[in-house]
Design a protein around this motif. Structure first.
Motif, mmCIF file in Angstrom:
data_model
loop_
_atom_site.group_PDB
_atom_site.id
_atom_site.type_symbol
_atom_site.label_atom_id
_atom_site.label_comp_id
_atom_site.label_asym_id
_atom_site.label_seq_id
_atom_site.Cartn_x
_atom_site.Cartn_y
_atom_site.Cartn_z
ATOM 1 N N ARG A 104 -12.985 -36.966 -7.091
ATOM 2 C CA ARG A 104 -13.487 -36.158 -8.187
ATOM 3 C C ARG A 104 -12.552 -37.103 -10.243
ATOM 4 N NH1 ARG A 104 -14.948 -33.405 -4.220
ATOM 5 N NH2 ARG A 104 -17.419 -32.472 -4.331
ATOM 6 N N ARG A 105 -11.043 -36.883 -9.354
ATOM 7 C CA ARG A 105 -9.887 -37.710 -10.466
ATOM 8 C C ARG A 105 -10.481 -38.955 -11.397
ATOM 9 N NH1 ARG A 105 -6.157 -34.718 -7.680
ATOM 10 N NH2 ARG A 105 -5.460 -37.296 -7.433
ATOM 11 N N ARG A 106 -12.048 -39.410 -11.037
ATOM 12 C CA ARG A 106 -11.976 -41.137 -11.255
ATOM 13 C C ARG A 106 -12.295 -40.564 -12.336
ATOM 14 N NH1 ARG A 106 -14.756 -44.153 -5.277
ATOM 15 N NH2 ARG A 106 -13.064 -43.648 -4.798
ATOM 16 N N ASP A 107 -13.220 -39.209 -12.606
ATOM 17 C CA ASP A 107 -14.246 -38.914 -13.685
ATOM 18 C C ASP A 107 -12.830 -38.701 -14.816
ATOM 19 O OD1 ASP A 107 -15.369 -38.461 -16.319
ATOM 20 O OD2 ASP A 107 -16.790 -36.104 -14.813
ATOM 21 N N ARG A 108 -13.208 -39.773 -15.998
ATOM 22 C CA ARG A 108 -10.974 -39.322 -17.211
ATOM 23 C C ARG A 108 -11.808 -37.456 -17.744
ATOM 24 N NH1 ARG A 108 -11.396 -44.746 -20.870
ATOM 25 N NH2 ARG A 108 -11.258 -46.489 -19.656
ATOM 26 N N ALA A 109 -12.305 -37.319 -17.486
ATOM 27 C CA ALA A 109 -13.246 -35.891 -18.391
ATOM 28 C C ALA A 109 -12.275 -34.843 -17.085
ATOM 29 C CB ALA A 109 -14.173 -35.323 -18.295
ATOM 30 N N VAL A 110 -11.358 -35.005 -15.919
ATOM 31 C CA VAL A 110 -11.307 -34.109 -15.317
ATOM 32 C C VAL A 110 -10.267 -35.209 -14.395
ATOM 33 C CG1 VAL A 110 -12.677 -32.579 -14.285
ATOM 34 C CG2 VAL A 110 -13.131 -34.262 -12.926
ATOM 35 N N ALA A 111 -9.754 -36.168 -15.362
ATOM 36 C CA ALA A 111 -8.476 -36.851 -14.086
ATOM 37 C C ALA A 111 -7.013 -36.036 -14.705
ATOM 38 C CB ALA A 111 -8.070 -37.772 -15.354
ATOM 39 N N ARG A 112 -6.938 -35.203 -14.587
ATOM 40 C CA ARG A 112 -5.946 -34.362 -14.728
ATOM 41 C C ARG A 112 -6.094 -32.776 -13.391
ATOM 42 N NH1 ARG A 112 -2.964 -31.189 -18.446
ATOM 43 N NH2 ARG A 112 -5.272 -30.492 -19.102
ATOM 44 N N ALA A 113 -6.533 -33.116 -12.773
ATOM 45 C CA ALA A 113 -7.330 -31.460 -11.866
ATOM 46 C C ALA A 113 -7.045 -32.303 -10.682
ATOM 47 C CB ALA A 113 -8.814 -31.689 -11.565
ATOM 48 N N ASN A 114 -5.896 -31.071 -10.361
ATOM 49 C CA ASN A 114 -4.821 -31.775 -9.082
ATOM 50 C C ASN A 114 -4.719 -30.086 -8.574
ATOM 51 O OD1 ASN A 114 -2.161 -30.481 -9.646
ATOM 52 N ND2 ASN A 114 -2.194 -32.565 -10.647
ATOM 53 N N PRO A 115 -4.741 -29.627 -6.338
ATOM 54 C CA PRO A 115 -4.784 -28.689 -6.762
ATOM 55 C C PRO A 115 -3.417 -28.018 -7.442
ATOM 56 C CG PRO A 115 -4.811 -30.558 -4.632
ATOM 57 C CD PRO A 115 -4.521 -30.673 -5.833
ATOM 58 N N HIS A 116 -2.309 -28.171 -7.162
ATOM 59 C CA HIS A 116 -1.217 -27.819 -7.879
ATOM 60 C C HIS A 116 -1.917 -27.206 -9.746
ATOM 61 C CE1 HIS A 116 3.270 -26.496 -7.260
ATOM 62 N NE2 HIS A 116 3.379 -26.504 -8.516
ATOM 63 N N ARG A 117 -2.178 -28.493 -10.094
ATOM 64 C CA ARG A 117 -2.611 -27.933 -11.171
ATOM 65 C C ARG A 117 -3.731 -26.831 -11.738
ATOM 66 N NH1 ARG A 117 -1.757 -30.771 -15.878
ATOM 67 N NH2 ARG A 117 -0.885 -33.002 -14.524
ATOM 68 N N PHE A 118 -4.252 -26.197 -10.663
ATOM 69 C CA PHE A 118 -5.164 -25.437 -10.346
ATOM 70 C C PHE A 118 -4.500 -24.201 -10.161
ATOM 71 C CE2 PHE A 118 -8.784 -28.376 -9.982
ATOM 72 C CZ PHE A 118 -9.702 -27.504 -10.534
#
Length: 355
Positions: A281-295
């Motif tokens: 899903r991080r291939r979408d630039r709008a959510v490129a920063r989304a990873n488990p630890h960032r949540f």
């Protein structure tokens, strides 16, 4: 169906390797397949203390790096000094290791040396250590009510840059949630975003850990420490929908989150499978920063903004040290910009009133 036992693995890092057997026990062996007695006694002692297999394995990887370096330099563990530790740091920096990684390996080296020799491996007479900036007497970190004596020895450490992980914005969270098509994935993200769970804690959950009637969630955190969290209704509903509509009913593991398709259907969800949920899903630039630890970091930042006190947040996130919690709730640049803008507008209104 009983889960399959992991097959023995061998992580090769030069002539010294880390071997993990079917029971999950870690041990170091040399190029001839001989056991490295000192290191393996240390790993056995770490395991006896009740630390998790992942922690023991992490110690093992650090020991592999240390013993490889000792072998190349033709040093023995007993001959280590502060000067030689400086050489080890130089080698690690040339290898491109991060400061936090180097500091962890220095700690492992000191703990192993103390375990094997009964002495501390720090600055001693006749050892050249780097001079540090002058520091006067200091007060205790918590309340500042009494003076803390200075240490009589210097611990070698590499200066690590202070990094602030920016939490996700509301728009990023909403966009990521729109990409989810399964109740399982939605429940996993909610557990990180609204309960602050680590990836390993999510994967370790069992059906019996979801206490629906008590509106509680039982978590097994680092070091096998358990904690109980409130179970938000939206999280409980997502888990209930997943169990009712997607989770297999037969031949399934005891873990809450399992693989839903393919030949491994019903087996526990792995760390690689969890990472792929976010990576694709991080291939979408709008959510490129989304990873488990960032949540998880976003959870800590949201709780701090809502006024949750530090001791409560520390308990909720499962931190043994409050300084770790403080790093999670450091203000992001967006928070600073918003606060600055409000202050400027207030000052401007005051000046206009005086005109």
């Amino acid at each position: 169906m009983a889960p399959q036992r992991p097959t023995p693995t061998r992580s090769s890092l030069g002539t010294v390797t880390l071997h993990v057997d079917r029971r999950g026990r870690s041990r170091l062996i040399d190029a001839r397949g001989r056991s490295i007695a000192q290191a393996n006694r240390f790993l056995a002692a770490v395991a006896t203390r009740g630390l998790s297999r992942a922690t023991v394995r992490a110690y093992g990887f650090d020991l592999v790096v240390l013993y490889r370096w000792l072998e190349r330099r033709r040093y023995s563990l007993a001959s280590l000094t502060g000067d030689k530790l400086l050489q080890f740091v130089t080698a690690q920096r040339l290898a491109g290791m991060e400061p936090t990684t180097i500091n962890r390996r220095l700690t492992t080296a000191r703990v192993l040396y103390r375990f094997c020799t009964g002495r501390d491996l720090d600055a001693k007479r006749g050892t050249t250590m780097p001079a540090t900036a002058y520091r006067s007497r200091r007060r205790d970190r918590q309340l500042g009510l009494h003076w803390v004596p200075r240490r009589h020895h210097v611990q070698l450490r590499v200066k690590a840059p202070r990094r602030i992980i920016e939490p996700l914005t509301g728009a990023e969270v909403r966009q990521f949630l729109r990409t989810l098509r399964r109740y399982r994935d939605l429940a996993i993200v909610y557990l990180m975003l609204l309960c602050g769970l680590r990836s390993a804690e999510v994967l370790a959950l069992r059906l019996g850990d979801v206490l629906v009637e008590d509106k509680q969630l039982r978590i097994r955190g680092k070091g096998n420490r358990e904690r109980v969290l409130p179970l938000p209704q939206v999280v409980a509903r997502a888990i209930a929908d997943y169990v009712r509509w997607e989770r297999p009913t037969s031949g399934v593991a005891a873990r809450l989150f399992v693989i839903l398709q393919g030949p491994r259907r019903g087996r526990p969800l792995t760390m690689a499978g969890l990472r792929s949920l976010f990576r694709h899903r991080r291939r979408d630039r709008a959510v490129a920063r989304a990873n488990p630890h960032r949540f998880r970091h976003t959870f800590g930042a949201d709780m701090a903004r809502a006024g949750v006190r530090l001791p409560i947040l520390q308990r909720m996130m499962g931190h043994a040290d409050d300084t770790t919690t403080l790093r999670y709730i450091q203000l992001s640049m967006a928070d600073i910009a918003d606060e600055y803008q409000r202050a400027v507008e207030q000052i401007q209104r005051r000046y206009r009133e005086r005109e």
